[in-house]
Design a protein around this motif. Sequence first.
Motif, PDB file in Angstrom:
ATOM      1  N   ARG A   1       0.699  -1.179  -0.020  1.00 53.76           N
ATOM      2  CA  ARG A   1      -0.126   0.118   0.105  1.00 53.76           C
ATOM      3  C   ARG A   1       1.008   1.115   0.028  1.00 53.76           C
ATOM      4  O   ARG A   1       2.030   1.226   0.839  1.00 53.76           O
ATOM      5  CB  ARG A   1      -0.796  -0.068   1.146  1.00 53.76           C
TER       6      ARG A   1
ATOM      7  N   GLY B   1       3.653   4.322   9.572  1.00 56.92           N
ATOM      8  CA  GLY B   1       2.743   3.268   9.833  1.00 56.92           C
ATOM      9  C   GLY B   1       2.574   2.841  11.233  1.00 56.92           C
ATOM     10  O   GLY B   1       3.555   3.301  12.006  1.00 56.92           O
TER      11      GLY B   1
ATOM     12  N   GLY C   1       1.396  -0.487  12.330  1.00 55.21           N
ATOM     13  CA  GLY C   1       1.123  -1.680  12.574  1.00 55.21           C
ATOM     14  C   GLY C   1       2.470  -2.399  12.936  1.00 55.21           C
ATOM     15  O   GLY C   1       3.482  -1.879  13.084  1.00 55.21           O
TER      16      GLY C   1
ATOM     17  N   GLU D   1       8.414  -3.690  13.121  1.00 55.42           N
ATOM     18  CA  GLU D   1       9.242  -4.791  12.741  1.00 55.42           C
ATOM     19  C   GLU D   1      10.230  -4.246  11.744  1.00 55.42           C
ATOM     20  O   GLU D   1      11.423  -4.232  12.037  1.00 55.42           O
ATOM     21  CB  GLU D   1       8.530  -5.996  11.989  1.00 55.42           C
TER      22      GLU D   1
ATOM     23  N   ILE E   1       2.663   0.689   5.554  1.00 55.55           N
ATOM     24  CA  ILE E   1       1.274   0.744   5.860  1.00 55.55           C
ATOM     25  C   ILE E   1       0.489  -0.517   5.341  1.00 55.55           C
ATOM     26  O   ILE E   1      -0.811  -0.295   5.347  1.00 55.55           O
ATOM     27  CB  ILE E   1       0.527   2.001   5.328  1.00 55.55           C
TER      28      ILE E   1
ATOM     29  N   GLN F   1      -7.528 -11.150   5.264  1.00 56.66           N
ATOM     30  CA  GLN F   1      -6.698 -10.307   4.349  1.00 56.66           C
ATOM     31  C   GLN F   1      -6.877 -10.434   3.229  1.00 56.66           C
ATOM     32  O   GLN F   1      -6.188  -9.782   2.409  1.00 56.66           O
ATOM     33  CB  GLN F   1      -5.637  -9.999   5.020  1.00 56.66           C
TER      34      GLN F   1
HETATM   35  P1  NDP Z   1      -1.841  -3.146   9.399  1.00 53.17           P
HETATM   36  O1  NDP Z   1      -3.122  -3.361   8.397  1.00 53.17           O
HETATM   37  O2  NDP Z   1      -1.884  -3.878  10.596  1.00 53.17           O
HETATM   38  O3  NDP Z   1      -1.348  -1.751   9.845  1.00 53.17           O
HETATM   39  C1  NDP Z   1      -1.271  -0.614   8.767  1.00 53.17           C
HETATM   40  C2  NDP Z   1      -0.734   0.437   9.535  1.00 53.17           C
HETATM   41  O4  NDP Z   1      -0.637   1.439   8.564  1.00 53.17           O
HETATM   42  C3  NDP Z   1      -1.995   0.963  10.577  1.00 53.17           C
HETATM   43  O5  NDP Z   1      -1.487   1.394  11.546  1.00 53.17           O
HETATM   44  C4  NDP Z   1      -2.657   2.066   9.628  1.00 53.17           C
HETATM   45  O6  NDP Z   1      -2.954   3.121  10.385  1.00 53.17           O
HETATM   46  C5  NDP Z   1      -1.564   2.747   8.743  1.00 53.17           C
HETATM   47  N1  NDP Z   1      -1.983   3.156   7.505  1.00 53.17           N
HETATM   48  C6  NDP Z   1      -2.925   2.533   6.753  1.00 53.17           C
HETATM   49  N2  NDP Z   1      -3.202   3.194   5.591  1.00 53.17           N
HETATM   50  C7  NDP Z   1      -2.302   4.339   5.903  1.00 53.17           C
HETATM   51  C8  NDP Z   1      -2.450   5.586   5.085  1.00 53.17           C
HETATM   52  N3  NDP Z   1      -3.108   5.867   3.666  1.00 53.17           N
HETATM   53  N4  NDP Z   1      -1.649   6.740   5.541  1.00 53.17           N
HETATM   54  C9  NDP Z   1      -1.098   6.487   6.873  1.00 53.17           C
HETATM   55  N5  NDP Z   1      -1.193   5.461   7.466  1.00 53.17           N
HETATM   56  C10 NDP Z   1      -1.746   4.368   7.126  1.00 53.17           C
HETATM   57  O7  NDP Z   1      -0.836  -3.727   8.331  1.00 53.17           O
HETATM   58  P2  NDP Z   1       0.761  -4.684   8.781  1.00 53.17           P
HETATM   59  O8  NDP Z   1       1.396  -4.688   7.382  1.00 53.17           O
HETATM   60  O9  NDP Z   1       1.534  -3.720   9.805  1.00 53.17           O
HETATM   61  O10 NDP Z   1       0.305  -5.768   9.326  1.00 53.17           O
HETATM   62  C11 NDP Z   1      -0.471  -6.909   8.647  1.00 53.17           C
HETATM   63  C12 NDP Z   1      -0.669  -8.215   9.187  1.00 53.17           C
HETATM   64  O11 NDP Z   1       0.526  -8.894   9.433  1.00 53.17           O
HETATM   65  C13 NDP Z   1      -1.467  -7.800  10.675  1.00 53.17           C
HETATM   66  O12 NDP Z   1      -1.968  -8.957  11.135  1.00 53.17           O
HETATM   67  C14 NDP Z   1       0.261  -7.990  11.603  1.00 53.17           C
HETATM   68  O13 NDP Z   1      -0.145  -8.300  12.966  1.00 53.17           O
HETATM   69  C15 NDP Z   1       1.031  -9.098  10.582  1.00 53.17           C
HETATM   70  N6  NDP Z   1       2.436  -8.801  10.860  1.00 53.17           N
HETATM   71  C16 NDP Z   1       3.088  -9.532  11.965  1.00 53.17           C
HETATM   72  C17 NDP Z   1       4.303  -9.583  11.930  1.00 53.17           C
HETATM   73  C18 NDP Z   1       4.788 -10.474  13.301  1.00 53.17           C
HETATM   74  O14 NDP Z   1       4.325 -10.804  14.188  1.00 53.17           O
HETATM   75  N7  NDP Z   1       6.260 -10.591  13.057  1.00 53.17           N
HETATM   76  C19 NDP Z   1       5.256  -8.414  11.258  1.00 53.17           C
HETATM   77  C20 NDP Z   1       4.287  -7.866  10.387  1.00 53.17           C
HETATM   78  C21 NDP Z   1       2.958  -7.941  10.274  1.00 53.17           C
HETATM   79  P3  NDP Z   1      -4.556   3.099  11.237  1.00 53.17           P
HETATM   80  O15 NDP Z   1      -4.282   2.165  12.389  1.00 53.17           O
HETATM   81  O16 NDP Z   1      -4.692   4.512  11.439  1.00 53.17           O
HETATM   82  O17 NDP Z   1      -5.475   2.510  10.393  1.00 53.17           O
END
Ligand code: NDP
Length: 283
Positions: free
Chosen positions: A89, A124, A126, A131, A212, A230
Amino acid sequence: MKPLVLDGYEPGGQLSLTTMVENFPGFPDGILGPELIENMRKQAQRFGAEFRFGAVTAVNLSSSPFHLTVAKEEHECRALIVAAGASARMLGLEAEKHLLGRGVSTCATCDGYFFRDRDIVVIGGGDTAMEEATFLTKFARQVTIVHRRQDFRASRVMLDRAQANPKIHFMTPYVVEDVRDVTKQGVESVILRHADTGETVELKVEGVFVAIGHDPNTTVFRGQLDMNEQGYLRTHDGTKTNVDGVFAAGDVQDHVYRQAISAAGSGCMASIDAERFLAEHKE
Ligand code: NDP
């Protein structure tokens, strides 16, 4: 066999958007993403693979042979490997497009090495952002996590780890308004707007990691292939999906490793699974 590769509108996917790939085995000096794709394409063609440009717009996997639609063309196959990847994204800023691969990145594992002793931002809130920021502290001088809210979506343990890291700073709630400087073909700063007060600040950095989330390219398979919330395809016993004869490889079914080499490895597994399936189901 008569393999046909339908390679979408962005042949090579995420590798086509990157510059140097340093972690693909066999290239001790690294290789440019687009060059790696071109090499793979030539190698596949040497063994008889045919390529077609264009995205799959409809599929029918309810009976064999499977049917796929690409624009006005119809294709049939008896085994199908879905390796449509995932798309990172993006924030949607004009500057981000121009500077991708020139200081803006969507993959810390791939590009972190280029930012030794530099100041960078990770966008971001998340787990990916936590990580990537933690990983980037191995190279960077300082990493600033910019998130649009005060609350984080990241798990407690990942957030705690990032907060405890002395090289990581947080700026919340801030929205990225711009990345500068497109005219210089490199990143010099980001313009951040406070989400509540509207006040803007310029932060001098040399790298921007957009973390993000990713979207797997699986929309066209919805309702036919099993996927998680997802949209990542579910596989079992190697690369098998819920439909006999349909296999999945790479980022379309993997949101954990997401590397070119792990995708290539699962592609190899899928082709072996497909070959065995075809051998067992000879007409
Ligand atoms: P997430 O969807 O969890 O988080 C995305 C983050 O980006 C959110 O904080 C969101 O903000 C922000 N965001 C989204 N769109 C925008 C935008 N246009 N502008 C600014 N900020 C934005 O994605 P992840 O890739 O972090 O994680 C995906 C999945 O993978 C999750 O289930 C996660 O737990 C898992 N994962 C696990 C890991 C591990 O256990 N080692 C490592 C990486 C991922 P907002 O919160 O305000 O919506």
